[in-house]
Design an enzyme around this catalytic site. Sequence first.
Site, PDB file in Angstrom:
ATOM      1  N   GLY A  77      74.406  -2.773  14.253  1.00  0.00           N
ATOM      2  CA  GLY A  77      75.457  -2.322  13.355  1.00  0.00           C
ATOM      3  C   GLY A  77      76.744  -2.990  13.785  1.00  0.00           C
ATOM      4  O   GLY A  77      77.129  -2.930  14.959  1.00  0.00           O
ATOM      5  N   ALA A  78      77.413  -3.664  12.845  1.00  0.00           N
ATOM      6  CA  ALA A  78      78.557  -4.502  13.205  1.00  0.00           C
ATOM      7  C   ALA A  78      79.606  -3.773  14.056  1.00  0.00           C
ATOM      8  O   ALA A  78      80.004  -4.279  15.121  1.00  0.00           O
ATOM      9  CB  ALA A  78      79.184  -5.091  11.941  1.00  0.00           C
ATOM     10  N   ASP A 118      78.266  -7.138   7.607  1.00  0.00           N
ATOM     11  CA  ASP A 118      78.437  -7.743   8.922  1.00  0.00           C
ATOM     12  C   ASP A 118      79.538  -8.784   8.943  1.00  0.00           C
ATOM     13  O   ASP A 118      80.050  -9.116  10.006  1.00  0.00           O
ATOM     14  CB  ASP A 118      77.119  -8.359   9.385  1.00  0.00           C
ATOM     15  CG  ASP A 118      76.096  -7.300   9.752  1.00  0.00           C
ATOM     16  OD1 ASP A 118      75.985  -7.001  10.946  1.00  0.00           O
ATOM     17  OD2 ASP A 118      75.454  -6.749   8.846  1.00  0.00           O
ATOM     18  N   GLN A 150      65.078  -0.662   9.276  1.00  0.00           N
ATOM     19  CA  GLN A 150      66.232   0.167   9.646  1.00  0.00           C
ATOM     20  C   GLN A 150      66.474   1.311   8.676  1.00  0.00           C
ATOM     21  O   GLN A 150      66.953   2.369   9.064  1.00  0.00           O
ATOM     22  CB  GLN A 150      67.501  -0.684   9.757  1.00  0.00           C
ATOM     23  CG  GLN A 150      67.537  -1.578  10.984  1.00  0.00           C
ATOM     24  CD  GLN A 150      67.294  -3.028  10.630  1.00  0.00           C
ATOM     25  OE1 GLN A 150      66.482  -3.308   9.744  1.00  0.00           O
ATOM     26  NE2 GLN A 150      67.956  -3.946  11.293  1.00  0.00           N
ATOM     27  N   ARG A 205      74.598 -12.437  18.524  1.00  0.00           N
ATOM     28  CA  ARG A 205      74.435 -12.171  17.096  1.00  0.00           C
ATOM     29  C   ARG A 205      75.527 -12.936  16.341  1.00  0.00           C
ATOM     30  O   ARG A 205      76.608 -12.404  16.098  1.00  0.00           O
ATOM     31  CB  ARG A 205      74.564 -10.669  16.785  1.00  0.00           C
ATOM     32  CG  ARG A 205      73.553  -9.749  17.441  1.00  0.00           C
ATOM     33  CD  ARG A 205      72.119  -9.963  16.981  1.00  0.00           C
ATOM     34  NE  ARG A 205      71.928  -9.873  15.552  1.00  0.00           N
ATOM     35  CZ  ARG A 205      71.766  -8.725  14.868  1.00  0.00           C
ATOM     36  NH1 ARG A 205      71.816  -7.582  15.502  1.00  0.00           N
ATOM     37  NH2 ARG A 205      71.553  -8.749  13.574  1.00  0.00           N
TER      38      ARG A 205
END
Length: 360
Positions: A57-58, A250, A209, A102
Amino acid sequence: MNNTDKSGYIFDNVRLTESGDSVIIIDQTKLPNEEVYLELKSIDDFYHAIKTLQVRGAPAIGICAGFALAVEAKRLSLLPDLSESDFFGKLHKAKCYLDSARPTAVNLIHMSDRVEKAAFLCAGKGISEIAESCLRESRLIQSEDAEMCFKIAEYGLSLVKSGDGILTHCNAGPLATSCYGTGLGALFLGKELGYEFHVYSDEMRPLMQGARLTSYELHRAGIDVTVICDNMASMVMKQGKIDACFVGCDRVAANGDTANKVGTSGVAVLARHYGIPFYVFCPSSTIDFECSSGNDIVIEEREETEISGLYFKKPVVPNGVKCYNPAFDVTDNGLITAIITEKGICRLPYEKSLSNLFGK
């Protein structure tokens, strides 16, 4: 360890220990069947946790990265005979390593930048004070995120009414942030205020998710949720069960193009066809004004085995057959009804509305 608030959803899922030399996270890869907490101490621990989606999760990644640099700064401050120059060199090396975990999630880079900048602002004051400044900045990042989540939830709640059916894709709830979440925040706040929603949660292949995390959070909070396969979104929209689509993000480019979990753009296309509002929930830390459009967003590609074998006892793809596994896709700005931020709601043209709202 009690890490739930009174509403029953995860709140303290990324936590800096009181000593400041480690971070406790809930391992999201084990949910919903096990609630396992991990203690992260080294940069390798943090890199692995981010890369393998133990924390995801950003906003949560950004918080974790901020804490990671603070923990590393404290470790470096305890090394004997380390000069400030060497300290900054080692801290920057750790930052670059974390940032590579990421590449699509811009929060990670923004928050590691913040902590490194806080360190540089204390140059000349001694390594101990520099390390303390990193700890202060990392704690500030988390507290700001919690406030941001609440404001986004308030704005989001103004767009829907009690009784609405909401389609979600991937996970943008408390697990992905520090508090209510972004894309799911309005649902949790609405529940506290007496709203009733029926949520249809896309399972979100291949990492599941939606099935594992979104349904877990919503069910624990007493929100009516039904998991559907990703390819069922068109059916429930056609049946009139969906009043709005809620997704997180994101990275958002300056023109409003939005990178989110793969499959998001398909949901947006379907929503446009059926005349359903498609809302993107976006903390300001996720907006990349240096990125002019979605064409400039680097899309992370993950291991083929996530498609062929993850969550299955045996491979579901014949041996030797290749799999293409982009983690994200980009939704064109014209498909987005509104982008909801902690400072307000933006609409087309996003180049103007985002810029005006954030003074860029």
